[in-house]
Design a protein around this motif. Structure first.
Motif, mmCIF file in Angstrom:
data_model
loop_
_atom_site.group_PDB
_atom_site.id
_atom_site.type_symbol
_atom_site.label_atom_id
_atom_site.label_comp_id
_atom_site.label_asym_id
_atom_site.label_seq_id
_atom_site.Cartn_x
_atom_site.Cartn_y
_atom_site.Cartn_z
ATOM 1 N N GLY A 30 0.875 -1.294 0.040
ATOM 2 C CA GLY A 30 0.029 -0.185 0.073
ATOM 3 C C GLY A 30 0.997 1.215 -0.058
ATOM 4 O O GLY A 30 1.981 1.208 0.130
ATOM 5 N N ASN A 31 0.199 2.266 -0.137
ATOM 6 C CA ASN A 31 0.748 3.670 0.060
ATOM 7 C C ASN A 31 0.183 4.599 0.722
ATOM 8 O O ASN A 31 -1.042 4.513 0.511
ATOM 9 C CB ASN A 31 1.801 3.896 -1.185
ATOM 10 N N CYS A 34 -2.489 6.706 -0.877
ATOM 11 C CA CYS A 34 -3.914 6.057 -1.143
ATOM 12 C C CYS A 34 -4.540 5.792 0.246
ATOM 13 O O CYS A 34 -5.626 5.592 0.339
ATOM 14 C CB CYS A 34 -3.675 4.606 -1.421
ATOM 15 N N ASP A 36 -3.701 3.802 2.733
ATOM 16 C CA ASP A 36 -3.494 2.270 3.340
ATOM 17 C C ASP A 36 -2.173 1.920 3.363
ATOM 18 O O ASP A 36 -1.638 1.717 2.239
ATOM 19 C CB ASP A 36 -4.436 1.183 2.568
ATOM 20 N N HIS A 102 -10.754 -3.674 -1.345
ATOM 21 C CA HIS A 102 -9.233 -3.763 -1.503
ATOM 22 C C HIS A 102 -8.633 -3.815 -0.506
ATOM 23 O O HIS A 102 -7.411 -4.089 -0.371
ATOM 24 C CB HIS A 102 -8.972 -2.202 -2.412
ATOM 25 N N LEU A 106 -5.228 -5.960 0.418
ATOM 26 C CA LEU A 106 -4.153 -5.401 0.751
ATOM 27 C C LEU A 106 -3.642 -6.416 1.876
ATOM 28 O O LEU A 106 -2.070 -6.469 1.885
ATOM 29 C CB LEU A 106 -4.285 -3.956 1.259
ATOM 30 N N CYS A 136 -0.640 -0.709 -6.254
ATOM 31 C CA CYS A 136 -1.620 0.344 -5.746
ATOM 32 C C CYS A 136 -2.831 0.401 -6.654
ATOM 33 O O CYS A 136 -3.980 0.511 -6.374
ATOM 34 C CB CYS A 136 -0.927 1.616 -5.221
ATOM 35 N N CYS A 139 -5.999 -2.480 -7.153
ATOM 36 C CA CYS A 139 -7.153 -2.548 -6.470
ATOM 37 C C CYS A 139 -8.151 -1.319 -6.566
ATOM 38 O O CYS A 139 -9.247 -1.332 -5.593
ATOM 39 C CB CYS A 139 -6.864 -2.689 -5.064
ATOM 40 N N HIS A 140 -7.729 -0.299 -7.244
ATOM 41 C CA HIS A 140 -8.737 0.817 -7.266
ATOM 42 C C HIS A 140 -9.979 0.442 -8.314
ATOM 43 O O HIS A 140 -9.841 -0.316 -9.249
ATOM 44 C CB HIS A 140 -8.032 2.093 -7.880
#
Ligand SMILES: Cc1ncc(COP(=O)(O)O)c(C=O)c1O
Ligand SMILES: Cc1ncc(COP(=O)(O)O)c(C=O)c1O
Ligand code: FES
Ligand code: FES
Lengths: 140, 384, 384, 140
Positions: A30-31, A34, A36, A102, A106, A136, A139-140
């Motif tokens: 993750g980052n 975003c 998360d 998402h 993750l 990343c 999952c959007h």
């Protein structure tokens, strides 16, 4: 409610929060952009997860997913860990809202990243294809 | 329960509810009907229109009732754009942190060939009249700038922008959904051509709003059909809702100085207390802000988990605007004032009203730091 | 007072009001808010959506809440037209006696280059499926035909038109504002793609409606902004109104056969009695009509004076549709079924509901002929 | 209320309804297509309106306007009748809604048409310009 009772229970009382001082494998996915990030610490004894901790920056469902995922792999063999899916995490939580699925992805990815780190550190051979790229955007 | 989300919606006031009840019970006539029962409803509408007009300092025939702030924003902007296009003008000026009811309407117009300039709102969350002056061209048909921002509560220099637009002969619309009932508004003195408001933001009912349109400015219907609202907004009128909104607005305007004093004192105490939390920062200008708005970003944590934990402790708060909570993206408002993505995720908005108390502020100041600490301890991005 | 104008609007039912009150009092949260108070409102919306879906025999995700029938009509038609245009199809079929919410939207589309065919509704006030079949061309993107007419109460052959449109792959919208809660509707069985309804026509509140859109059909927002209604209709939801509408619709649907039997018996008695007045004529088909609709034209008199005198005698009735009462023109519906202008001015609509009684019918049958006689005696066009 | 008390009073209790058997002048204006017809019957004695009756097909304000107009000219000299304006009729009724003002216009025109008929029948000279054309379109 937005979340199931199960999600809220794991969110309110997350299992295995924290860090491991001398982990055998660490995975972070993750980052922050975003919103998360999950970090999983593994202690591995004889191909079994003897201890696991997590740290998470994220929403309620991210925290609950991390908690559930750590519970699901604790004491399990590495083969079993490899079989963990985001679907299983979400189901164990009695489901997640569609736009929050998402978070379970993750969680799966963080666990796998930690496992991969363990293999890498210990020079254990594995099939890299097993570890799908942790991305990343995906999952959007 | 401590309700500190009055910018999302408010509790219907007793006065408003009591004003509504007859129209939900015995006075159920259609205002377009000739017989007494219908005319009774028509009179209630006329009175409500007068009340709303009095609060904005305009004439009743300049008020159009709508289903809320979003509809009012959509209609005002589309109508001004149609008028502009008819005169060959297709440039619109707005800001980068408007409500989505404005921004999405502008995006729709961009697809139709309009050019939209979104002014920077700086770290303060405010535009300057100079920015507007510089952005206006011969092609500009509309300036639409919100009266006060819904997330960070900053108040814009509306009167100055209004004067400027009038001088340059450009229509000026303001989304006053967060301002109406909370700030003194005088559409004449402030040279506002069009103004949107929404009942449920000042203790009126949900699903009803109003659009002020200065006499002489043509208005195009968004909803076509019957002859209601002088043919500018079709549909059987939400009589009870309109009456309730008017009663709530009057109540708010009648108590404005008193409420402002009380609420801004609570706000300032809350801000002072939260200022003490390390790695946190107030969003938006400290002085030009709504009496009830407290908005912070706290590093290292994510807003939703903060809200859920606060809910467990009986505190209703928000993170960014409520209506975008279905989205994963951080608030466009916080990005607009220059917060980095990762920080924007950690936002907390507390919005107070005159029913909040000092004890509630004390409770919040006890609970919020605990929740932030707890989450930061769990966060991999927080350097303990 | 005898209320015989239920086609204009209805009295809010006790059930609906009771369902609404909690959302006007303590449960005031914004459904987009995360905390419990907000989620309580979100759940109320979800339940209301399920209820409305059950009544129409569709899925909850096919229901969009709006501010009323007019908005639903506007959005459905504009959305279908956008979709048609994207596919190069710009022909729309409707009837000459639709509600203005439909007709005015179609006129707007005509200005944008669409071609509109308005089918003749004959003296009976009904179109035939054959007319629709013959009017459909390769360019047709939408058929929009009302379920039942608001003035003369005639019911259209919706299921047959639906089947035909489905076969020909043309979208079918129906304005069911007068039908919902009064007739059994099954959007699946009747092959309806889009359907509009309005709460206040079946003892729900004013200012709230719904649009059914079959899964898979793209819907364009009319009101842009927040993410409400799955991004298809922005604006903070009128929670109390939506809950009240759903409760009223459920109540109506639960009692449909019983109410239909009662109301149509009253209607038939009223029609039989008014049939005895010389130089009067029932408007629209005698059999295919709404249970509560009685519509007559009486020669030699003008509707408004009749209504005012009836009001003096405690009878609430209408002449043509309520929402056009600001106009001097005779009803386009009565002209559409071939009434001459001078006769169309003398129309009387009585629309009943299950709360009306036989005694009320008797009173109306005593008073109405007296009023007509009185006015005819004063009329220079009436040959005594 | 849509209408003033005065309008409702004249609507509910219209003065001078009916016909005159041997009128000296009759005026009829409006048309049934528009939903308003007014017919005024005058009896004239020594340049004075000694009796007046009306018949009206029309809305509440048309009936009230007819009633009021007949009251206003009864017993008046023909010069005074000639000075009757629609404005005066509407004012005497305490005002009319904007979209109903045409009814008072109709009342003025019906009175003038009856007067003109009297002049015509009795070969009395008058200035035709005094009688503006009575036109349904005009009042819309
Ligand atoms: C057939 C029909 N369509 C549409 C409408 C419009 O509904 P609303 O007034 O609730 O917007 C009405 C009633 O006014 C109607 O009878
Ligand atoms: C600034 C602003 N504009 C517009 C709106 C839209 O108002 P409504 O939700 O009542 O349509 C809101 C609130 O949601 C708002 O805060
Ligand atoms: S939101 Fe960043 S990983 Fe999905
Ligand atoms: S309406 Fe016919 S004369 Fe004015």
């Amino acid at each position: 409610m937005l979340y199931s009772e199960k999600v809220m229970d794991h969110f309110r009382h997350p299992r295995n929060v924290g860090i491991l001082e001398h982990p055998d494998g660490v995975g972070e996915v993750g980052n922050a952009k975003c919103g998360d990030i999950m970090k999983i610490y593994l202690k591995i004894d004889q191909d079994t997860v003897s201890d696991v901790k997590f740290e998470t920056f994220g929403c309620g469902s991210a925290i609950a997913s991390s908690s559930m995922a750590t519970e699901m792999i604790k004491g399990k063999s590495l083969d079993e860990v490899m079989d963990l899916t985001n679907k299983a995490v979400a189901e164990a939580l009695d489901g997640l809202p569609a736009h929050k699925l998402h978070c379970s992805v993750l969680a799966e990815e963080a666990v796998k990243a930690a496992l991969k780190d363990y293999y890498d550190r210990h020079n254990i051979a594995y099939d890299p294809k097993q570890f799908s790229s942790i991305d990343c955007e995906g999952c959007h | 329960m401590i309700y500190a989300d009055n910018a999302a919606t408010t509790k219907l006031s007793g006065t408003a509810l009591n004003a509504m009840l007859p129209y939900l019970r015995e006075a159920y006539g259609n205002p377009s009907s000739l017989y007494s029962l219908g005319q009774q409803a028509a009179e209630a509408l006329a009175e409500a229109r007068q009340t709303v007009a009095d609060c904005l300092h305009c004439r009743p025939e300049e008020i159009y009732f709508t289903s809320g702030g979003s509809e009012a924003d959509n209609q005002a902007i589309l109508s001004a754009a149609r008028r502009g296009k008819a005169r060959g003008k297709t440039h619109i000026i707005s800001t980068s942190f408007e409500h989505h009811a404005v921004l999405h309407t502008l995006q729709k117009l961009e697809k139709e060939g309009f050019t939209v300039t979104l002014l920077d709102v700086h770290e303060t969350g405010r535009v300057t009249p100079q920015q507007v002056a510089e952005a206006i061209t011969d092609d500009t048909c509309l300036v639409t700038i919100m009266y006060a921002n819904n997330e960070i509560g900053t108040i814009q220099p509306i009167a100055d922008i209004g004067r400027l637009c009038r001088e340059r002969n450009v229509l000026f619309h303001t989304d006053a959904v967060q301002a109406a009932g909370h700030l003194e508004i005088d559409v004449g003195r402030e040279n506002i051509d069009m103004l949107s408001l929404s009942g449920h933001k000042f203790h009126g009912p949900k699903g009803v709003g109003a659009l002020y349109v200065r006499k002489g400015i043509p208005l195009t219907p968004l909803i076509e059909g019957g002859a209601q609202e002088r043919r500018k907004r079709a549909g059987t009128e939400n009589v009870a809702g309109i009456v309730g909104m008017a009663a709530a607005l009057k109540e708010a305007c009648d108590h404005l100085p008193e409420h402002t004093a009380k609420v801004s004192a609570l706000r300032d105490k809350l801000i002072a207390g939260l200022d003490a939390i390390p790695h946190g920062a107030l969003n938006g200008d400290r002085n030009h802000r709504l009496p009830g708005n407290v908005s912070f970003c706290f590093e290292g944590i994510e807003g939703e988990s903060m809200l859920l934990l606060l809910d467990d402790r009986g505190i209703c708060a928000s993170s960014g605007s409520a209506c975008t909570s279905g989205s994963l993206d951080p608030s466009h408002v916080l990005l607009a004032i220059g917060r980095p993505h990762e920080v924007a995720h950690g936002s907390l908005r507390l919005s107070l009203c005159e029913e909040n108390t000092e004890q509630e502020v004390d409770v919040m100041l006890r609970e919020i730091p605990q929740v932030i600490d707890y989450l930061r301890n769990m966060s991999p991005v927080w350097r303990k």
